[in-house]
Write an enzyme that holds these catalytic residues in place. Sequence first.
Site, PDB file in Angstrom:
ATOM      1  N   CYS A 282       1.313   4.629   3.480  1.00  0.00           N
ATOM      2  CA  CYS A 282       2.332   4.883   4.507  1.00  0.00           C
ATOM      3  C   CYS A 282       3.702   4.513   3.945  1.00  0.00           C
ATOM      4  O   CYS A 282       3.843   3.492   3.269  1.00  0.00           O
ATOM      5  CB  CYS A 282       2.076   4.062   5.766  1.00  0.00           C
TER       6      CYS A 282
ATOM      7  N   CYS B  13       0.845  -1.197   0.000  1.00  0.00           N
ATOM      8  CA  CYS B  13       0.000   0.000   0.000  1.00  0.00           C
ATOM      9  C   CYS B  13       0.883   1.251   0.000  1.00  0.00           C
ATOM     10  O   CYS B  13       1.875   1.328   0.715  1.00  0.00           O
ATOM     11  CB  CYS B  13      -0.903  -0.012   1.233  1.00  0.00           C
TER      12      CYS B  13
ATOM     13  N   CYS C 167      -7.059  -0.419   8.457  1.00  0.00           N
ATOM     14  CA  CYS C 167      -6.126   0.701   8.314  1.00  0.00           C
ATOM     15  C   CYS C 167      -5.843   1.277   9.691  1.00  0.00           C
ATOM     16  O   CYS C 167      -6.728   1.865  10.318  1.00  0.00           O
ATOM     17  CB  CYS C 167      -6.703   1.773   7.398  1.00  0.00           C
TER      18      CYS C 167
ATOM     19  N   GLN D  96      -9.593  19.564   8.077  1.00  0.00           N
ATOM     20  CA  GLN D  96      -8.326  18.990   8.539  1.00  0.00           C
ATOM     21  C   GLN D  96      -8.526  17.502   8.811  1.00  0.00           C
ATOM     22  O   GLN D  96      -9.555  17.072   9.322  1.00  0.00           O
ATOM     23  CB  GLN D  96      -7.856  19.702   9.814  1.00  0.00           C
TER      24      GLN D  96
ATOM     25  N   CYS E 289       1.020  23.329   4.995  1.00  0.00           N
ATOM     26  CA  CYS E 289       1.125  21.898   4.739  1.00  0.00           C
ATOM     27  C   CYS E 289       2.293  21.598   3.807  1.00  0.00           C
ATOM     28  O   CYS E 289       2.399  20.487   3.272  1.00  0.00           O
ATOM     29  CB  CYS E 289      -0.181  21.347   4.168  1.00  0.00           C
TER      30      CYS E 289
ATOM     31  N   ASP F  74      -3.761  30.106   6.279  1.00  0.00           N
ATOM     32  CA  ASP F  74      -3.732  28.645   6.170  1.00  0.00           C
ATOM     33  C   ASP F  74      -3.940  28.272   4.702  1.00  0.00           C
ATOM     34  O   ASP F  74      -4.970  27.713   4.329  1.00  0.00           O
ATOM     35  CB  ASP F  74      -4.816  28.020   7.058  1.00  0.00           C
TER      36      ASP F  74
END
Length: 413
Positions: free
Chosen positions: A70, A67, A145, A250, A371, A345
């Site tokens: 991650c 996957c 998950c 978020q 971000c 933001d």
Amino acid sequence: METLTIARVGGQGDGIAETAAGPVFAPLTLPGETVRAEVRDGRAEAVEIITASPDRIAPISPQYGDCGGCSLQHWASGPYLDWKREQVRLALAREGIETEIEPTVAVPPGTRRRLALHARRGEDSRVILGFKARKSWRLVEVNACPVADPRLVAAFPALARVAEPFLEHPKSAPTLHVTLTLTGLDVDVTGVERRSGGLSRDAQMRAIQAAGAADLARLSLAGDTLVMSRQPQVAFGPASVPLPAGGFLQAVPEAEAAMVARAIAAVRGAKKIADLFCGAGTFTFPLATVAPVLAADSAAASIAALKAGVGTAKGLKPITAEARDLFRRPLAPYDLRGCDAIVLDPPRAGALDQTAQLGATKAHTVVYVSCNPVTFARDARVLIDAGFRLERVTPVDQFLWSAHVELVGVFRR
């Protein structure tokens, strides 16, 4: 096969080995490890760990390694969080900026409330949900998950049934953007073939029936509501806000709370605050407990939701909200008159043109939530050159076990 020694982990989460032919990127490896691998075009494939790092731990996801969700689950928490902090330092250093960088704020597993699940038909025609494989378009089916809120995981079977009608057209590649709200699951579907007349009436009805069986709060197609049994609601500070279909939120409540707390602490004592790229009010409503707020965002639906939330909370200072494209029409110093604190933001692209306007304002504090450390550092240089000092930066690990880093930077003058 070549033997490689991993020197460091790069910005995308891959281990990097320095060789005579140049750097080689080796996925799922750690600094100090010795590995054997096939090397093609600077990338290591079929990696075999010869000498493991003492910081290597057993990943907890059954899909890990296949996957693509991650990339760093095999790294112990301490050095992993330190690495994220280092990514922020490196981004700032490229702009010649030094400041205090606080330890990375960690978030626990099982807390992510927002997922993008791809839906496809398997070889047995069964609908499967999952994430893209690493460096591939292939779909990895996900039944568990560890990052996601368990309530999202429990809904996977029902969501697969919701997805089935959207696979009606052979060219459709639907993605279910699933958000856990206070009133239930909100699902917005994208990637559906619409050039050939769109979803048939029969498919729409089957999707609506599946949404009812799954007890979804709302089901929408690219932001257009198909059925809504309950208005999806989210809490921003003391306010309850109706989340727009397909609207931004978020990903992790704990990360959001950490960022909001730092913004509030930085603007205490302000007489008026501007909240730019405000969305539906993530920061607006908590900021309005401190001082009157001028809020602006390009998404008209988000501004409408923010205005709808104003009447749900008592004791707030006045909020003025405007739908405005801050990339094409940044707020000028005249527009920001009276604002002695400004919160931004922006999306990953940053806010270069808007940031360039802030030096001529009377603001003494700027809080920049980012971000993307690279665009943050670029915009920070503009603020510093305009007379601000970057007081401190706090990295936030909102996207657990990924290479993604969020941060809050506080500027003063």
